[in-house]
Design an enzyme around this catalytic site. Structure first.
Site, mmCIF file in Angstrom:
data_model
loop_
_atom_site.group_PDB
_atom_site.id
_atom_site.type_symbol
_atom_site.label_atom_id
_atom_site.label_comp_id
_atom_site.label_asym_id
_atom_site.label_seq_id
_atom_site.Cartn_x
_atom_site.Cartn_y
_atom_site.Cartn_z
ATOM 1 N N GLY A 1 0.808 -1.219 0.000
ATOM 2 C CA GLY A 1 0.000 0.000 0.000
ATOM 3 C C GLY A 1 0.833 1.255 0.000
ATOM 4 N N ALA B 1 3.063 3.080 -5.230
ATOM 5 C CA ALA B 1 2.826 2.266 -6.418
ATOM 6 C C ALA B 1 1.557 1.429 -6.251
ATOM 7 C CB ALA B 1 4.024 1.373 -6.691
ATOM 8 N N ARG C 1 23.654 11.125 -6.831
ATOM 9 C CA ARG C 1 23.899 10.464 -5.551
ATOM 10 C C ARG C 1 25.111 9.546 -5.563
ATOM 11 N NH1 ARG C 1 17.584 9.400 -3.946
ATOM 12 N NH2 ARG C 1 17.204 11.583 -3.492
ATOM 13 N N GLU D 1 9.267 0.274 -6.326
ATOM 14 C CA GLU D 1 10.678 -0.037 -6.084
ATOM 15 C C GLU D 1 10.972 -1.520 -6.309
ATOM 16 O OE1 GLU D 1 12.317 1.406 -2.378
ATOM 17 O OE2 GLU D 1 14.259 0.484 -2.773
ATOM 18 N N LEU E 1 9.456 8.789 -6.496
ATOM 19 C CA LEU E 1 8.022 9.017 -6.290
ATOM 20 C C LEU E 1 7.323 9.032 -7.644
ATOM 21 C CD1 LEU E 1 8.053 11.754 -3.513
ATOM 22 C CD2 LEU E 1 7.916 9.292 -3.296
#
Lengths: 248, 646, 229
Positions: free
Chosen positions: B13, B16, B299, B404, B420
């Protein structure tokens, strides 16, 4: 010798079992919080009497105070266990489950009522559909600032645990729901269905049952202005009542 | 004829799962939403900084094409381009949808959406809602799903865990096996399709920025049942996390986006209070080494630089492996408005006020670019055919993966504020395809023999019986910690084959010791221990995919950095030379003099490396080991080229 | 106008509970304390005041409709509301939670005090048929007697402090419940202002008590029975 910390936990094997206290002695670690202590108990579930016991059961997820999962009563006050650093806490530390929700096991409780109450209060925006119909309504910065304050409610239950009007067996909706109703009523699209949110708040257990003890705002970990929301919903329901009685 | 109403099970939940559930409900299909916990508590709440969409509201000349290019480049060209292209072109519509759902996005003076800059791009492309964008987006989707729940289209099963998929005799997914985490009951749910939106595997590393439920267990369980797992070795390390006992809390990239500067004292023995250290004694290593992108390099680059500064140059804060992230030059009002939430988190968990004292940070495991292999169908114009049932389908027909847990969109490294977007985009994008899939099914779930479901249930019942009867010497939580420490020490920012070989042996050892576990609690009611032991088993297998994938990939790409195989880029190199080179090469033999000295040699090496390694690694479970093969990447739109950020 | 459902009637009753505390009960309290403070000016002035009221036309109707029924309604609803809550002020000892607790405690205290107060003044007056000009010497006599003992003084002190607190804090609660006070700062400032109002009212009452206690003079009727003005 390294320092240790004593933690007293109010345990309960299942909803029908009798609660009991169990104490654990754990090595004190830098930057430890209540969660890391509970994790240490999992790794070595032995109580202070040297007896091997079942690991303590609790709920947690994000561990950074945004999911609302690990709410419990720590040294008598309700708060999130992840944000409770061990160092500043008075020792021995006591951990109890919240008392206003049905017990599940040990520190776990069932907060399903909170989500059901959000459903009752029509806590969503009625959109036409998810297809692309362009931008949303423009919103001024001040309104969005207020809305953001309210929208951070993580349904953690602190406000309800501390509220003298909210009990296990009544049907009081409580500050979190009032504040969510205000939040959606503030949105230009949400305001179109304002009445659908006010009606449930005027039923038994609604806004009129608030006693203004204002503990909710005092314990809210997100500093949501719940008491302002209560007053604002008080105003909206008052107008709605007058409209219903004398205008319509 | 009455049309049968299809039923889809969505597991998870987060963004996605909820966006998929919302879109599928909109098609009139019933959804059973299964979640380990109330959906509002999903890990998506932790995302702080924002969500990308090239709306170009500031007249900077941004466009979805540039967003596409940045994303593909940021991911070191390992992502399938039609998907990334489609995502970037849908992004503005997604932001507008989320805005319509009531997300309290920050606004401009005129009342429109505000955007800020994030890592890996030169444009203000990131919409944000304070410093809790993930939480705000999740809540908006949760509300829409609650609306469908109210209308009776969604049935939520919270406090339930997915254990595995139910396959019929032709290996088609017909449902799943679930574990009621309250009663301990095991049961199956039949469905036309099952969607896994179960998130990432941060818990593999013990301490990460992930939440407690991010074990990767669902993905691994599905891999053990035959699903392909892609790009496992690509684990993103977030450069800025707050050290802690129970987890490493994220310090959002937006702290750098809003002007945060990363530095260390030039003298490692400098124990002064950071505010007393003069500019001249500070080493702003990102700004010095990357003048163009400065503190906002991607990153992987930032993490590696911090690693380099701390471990190879011996710098740090007070002798510890940390660097400063400094915001003290910004006004408290500005910081409150733009970053309030995350700065509060820092203060809450460390006791220091980041408005007056520079924050201490160090890289931490953050995101898995890899995950379950999923399919897609291009529309032939470089975008995606949104009606195709193939979109987001795993290698098991009828089983989908999204968010993910899938391996798409981010290639070898994810750009900030793209997660996101990819979660919501893929959840929404797959909706029509799943609906179409349910229409093409030859059999309804009711027509599947009940023995198929019974067998699956019985298999899991005996598995849990076995787990509960474990009475050895090892503590499952301690064994998990050991697994995490092993991966942290060896499969992190800088990877070496020798260490990776040892890691695989260590994982074997941990698997052996797993047989000697003690199930600390054998009761039925709300007992997390057996469930955790099962997750640990899955985590052991997942860590093997990651370690083996890392061992076999002898190159540097995105988050996967192996110094032994680094092809050093000449200082003055311009990535466009490579495009030149490729073009020249297509007509004639390229001469050494055509490029500055050393450049041709570099480009040849680079090309050769790409020919060999620009491929997704695919792990398949064979005789208790991941068997790894390589698949081509669709790089038909932007030619893969060397990355450069300085 | 629409008909209200059962739960909406409950909502309306709770709103009226809050309202009746201010109008008419709160107004009456202010009037009552203010009027009685005439005693601090002098007993004749005070007697004149009582005579004025006791000679009002329809006095009984006014008293029953505007005072007694609202107080009974407010009390009944008050007990219902208090019954619904569970005090937790020792665990969450915030100032506002103390106010919440005291509001309920003082409500009960005021109710008991009113039983005593009405039972020792209004009831004997009615039972003994003291009307018009006979009432004032009778009532002044009772008050002199009650204010001559420490127990009587204590009962009145507690009653007056409870009533004034309950009114001042209730005024604040009313403003929130009806949505007149929204902002956090507005709520805080109003809370302070209303407490000040309560304090003034309490002092007013205590001053009247002191006048009775320090100077217990009895009076004769201005006109005897059967005479008119």
């Amino acid at each position: 010798m390294s320092q240790t910390v004593l933690i007293k936990i109010r345990r309960k094997d299942n909803p029908n079992a009798a609660p009991y206290w169990e104490t654990f002695e754990l090595p004190e670690k830098p930057f430890a919080n209540v969660i890391s202590c509970l994790q240490d108990i999992q790794k070595n579930p032995v109580n202070i009497g040297g007896v091997r016991v079942k690991p303590v059961v609790w709920d947690c997820n994000c561990l950074e105070e945004v999911c609302g999962s690990c709410t419990m009563v720590i040294n008598g006050k309700v708060r999130q266990a992840c944000a409770a650093l061990i160092d500043p806490l008075e020792k021995p530390i006591t951990l109890e489950p919240m008392s206003k929700f049905p017990a599940v096991r040990d520190l776990q409780v069932d907060r399903a009522r909170m989500f059901k109450d959000l459903e009752q209060a029509h806590a969503w925006i009625d959109i036409d559909g998810t297809h692309d119909i362009g931008e949303g309504p423009a919103i001024d910065q001040e309104t969005r600032h207020k809305a953001y304050e309210l929208s951070q409610c993580m349904t953690c239950g602190c406000c309800l645990e501390s509220c003298p009007q909210y009990t296990l067996d009544n049907n009081f909706l409580g500050p979190a729901v009032f504040s969510q109703a205000r939040y959606f009523n503030m949105h230009p699209t949400g305001a179109m269905h304002k009445d659908k949110r006010l009606e449930p708040l005027m039923k038994e257990g609604g806004i009129a049952n608030c006693g203004n003890a204002q503990n909710c705002a005092a314990v809210c970990p997100k500093h949501i202005p719940l008491t302002e929301s209560i007053a604002e919903i008080g105003r909206q329901t008052t107008f709605h009542l007058i409209k219903k009685l004398f205008v319509e | 004829m009455i049309k049968r109403q299809a039923k889809v099970v969505v597991v998870g939940g987060g963004l996605a799962g909820l966006s998929a559930a919302m879109k599928i409900c909109e098609a009139g299909i019933r959804v059973v939403l299964v979640s380990h916990q109330p959906v509002k508590r999903s890990h998506s709440v932790c995302a702080q900084g924002g969500i990308n969409a090239a709306i170009d509201s500031k007249g900077e000349g941004d466009s979805p094409d540039i967003h596409f290019y940045d994303t593909v480049k940021g991911g070191d060209f390992l992502a399938h381009q039609p998907l990334v292209n489609d995502m970037c072109h849908q992004a503005p519509a997604i932001i507008h949808l989320m805005d319509r759902l009531g997300v309290a996005f920050n606004r401009t003076a005129e009342g429109h959406l505000e955007f800020r800059r994030f890592g890996g791009t030169l444009y203000s492309r990131t919409a944000f809602a304070g410093a809790t964008t993930g939480q705000q987006l999740l809540y908006a989707l949760d509300e829409q799903v609650r609306r469908y729940e109210h209308d009776g289209l969604v049935e939520k099963l919270e406090w339930h865990e997915y254990l595995g998929v139910v396959l019929d005799e032709s290996q088609v997914c017909r449902g799943g096996v679930f574990h009621d985490l309250r009663t301990g009951a095991l049961f199956t749910i039949s469905a036309d399709a099952v969607i896994l939106a179960t998130g990432g595997p941060g818990q593999l590393y013990g301490k990460s920025t992930g939440s407690a439920v991010c074990t990767g267990s669902a993905a691994a369980a599905t891999y053990l049942q035959g699903a392909k797992y892609g790009n496992g070795e690509f684990i993103q390390i977030h450069p800025t996390a707050i050290p802690g006992q129970d987890k490493l809390r994220l310090m959002s990239e937006s702290a750098r986006g809003e002007g945060g500067r990363v530095w260390v004292p030039k003298d490692p023995k400098d124990n002064r209070n950071p505010t007393e250290i003069p500019e001249s004694a500070r080493y702003y290593f990102l700004e010095e080494n990357y003048p163009l992108f400065g503190n906002l390099v991607p990153r992987d680059v930032a993490s590696r630089e911090i690693y380099e500064v701390v471990y190879n140059k011996g710098l740090g804060v007070g002798g510890e492996a940390m660097v400063y992230l400094d915001l003290t030059h910004k006004s408290p009002e500005f910081l409150d408005d733009r970053l309030g939430g995350i700065l509060d988190i820092y203060e809450k968990f460390t006791g220091d006020n980041p408005k007056t004292t520079p924050m201490k940070i160090f890289p931490a495991v953050h995101y898995s670019m890899g995950g379950l292999w999923v399919d897609y169908e291009s529309d032939g114009n470089g975008l995606i055919d949104h009606q195709s049932p193939r979109n987001q389908m795993t290698s098991i027909p009828g089983l989908y993966a999204v968010g993910e847990v899938d391996y798409q969109y981010h290639g070898a490294n994810r750009l900030g504020a793209n997660s996101l977007l990819s979660c919501i985009y893929s959840g929404i994008m797959m909706g029509p395809g799943v609906a179409n899939y349910t229409k093409t099914l030859d059999k309804a779930p009711e027509d599947i023999p009940s023995s198929v479901f019974d067998q699956a249930r019985i298999k899991w019942e005996s598995r849990f019986k076995e787990i509960k009867s474990m009475n050895g010497k090892e503590n499952p939580y301690s064994l998990h910690q050991e697994l995490g420490e092993t991966l942290l020490a060896n499969v992190l920012i800088v990877r070496e084959n020798k260490k990776l070989e040892k890691t695989l042996l260590k994982i074997d050892e941990i698997e052996t010791r797993f047989g000697d576990l003690q199930c600390l609690d054998t009761s039925d009611w709300s007992n997390p221990t057996p469930s955790f032991i099962n997750q640990l088993y899955n985590m052991i297998h997942l860590s093997r995919i990651i370690a083996k994938g890392a061992l076999l990939r002898d190159e540097c790409r995105g988050a996967h950095y192996k110094p032994e195989f680094e092809i050093v880029q000449p200082d003055e190199f311009d990535p466009h030379e490579y495009i030149d080179y490729l073009e020249k090469k297509s007509y004639e033999e390229v001469r050494e003099e055509a490029f500055p000295p050393g450049h041709l040699e570099y480009m040849k090496k680079f090309e050769e490396n790409n020919n060999h390694w620009l491929k997704s690694s695919i792990a398949v479970y064979k005789s208790n080991q991941p068997e790894i093969s390589y698949e081509d990447v669709d790089a038909s739109q932007v030619t893969p080229r060397p990355r450069k950020y300085n | 106008m629409k008909t209200l459902s059962k739960s909406e009637i409950q909502f309306l009753l709770l709103k009226l509970h809050s309202l009746t505390g201010i109008i008419p009960i709160g107004l009456f309290l202010v009037f009552h304390l203010g009027f009685n403070s005439l005693r601090t000016v002098g007993v004749q002035q005070y007697q004149f005041g009582i005579d004025l009221i006791n000679n009002m036309p329809y006095l009984l109707w006014i008293e029953v409709l505007c005072i007694h029924i609202p107080i009974l309604f407010h009390s009944f609803m008050g007990f219902y509301v208090a019954y619904q809550g569970k005090f937790n002020v020792f665990r969450y000892a915030y100032p506002r939670n103390w106010m919440y607790t005291l509001q309920r405690v003082t409500g009960g205290v005021v109710f008991l005090f009113l039983v005593y107060h009405i039972g020792t003044t209004l009831f004997p007056k009615m039972i003994e048929g003291k009307h018009l000009f006979e009432a004032s010497p009778f009532l002044i006599g009772i008050m002199n007697e009650q204010m001559s003992t420490w127990s009587g003084r204590l009962i009145y002190l507690v009653g007056i402090l409870s009533a004034t607190f309950h009114f001042a804090n209730g005024l604040w609660g009313f403003c929130i419940s009806w949505g007149l006070l929204i902002g956090k700062d507005a709520q805080r400032n109003a809370g302070i202002a209303f407490m000040f109002v309560g304090l003034v009212l309490a002092l007013w009452g205590v001053a009247t008590m002191a006048a009775f206690a320090l100077d217990p003079v009895s009076v004769e009727p201005v006109f005897s029975k059967g005479m008119s003005l």
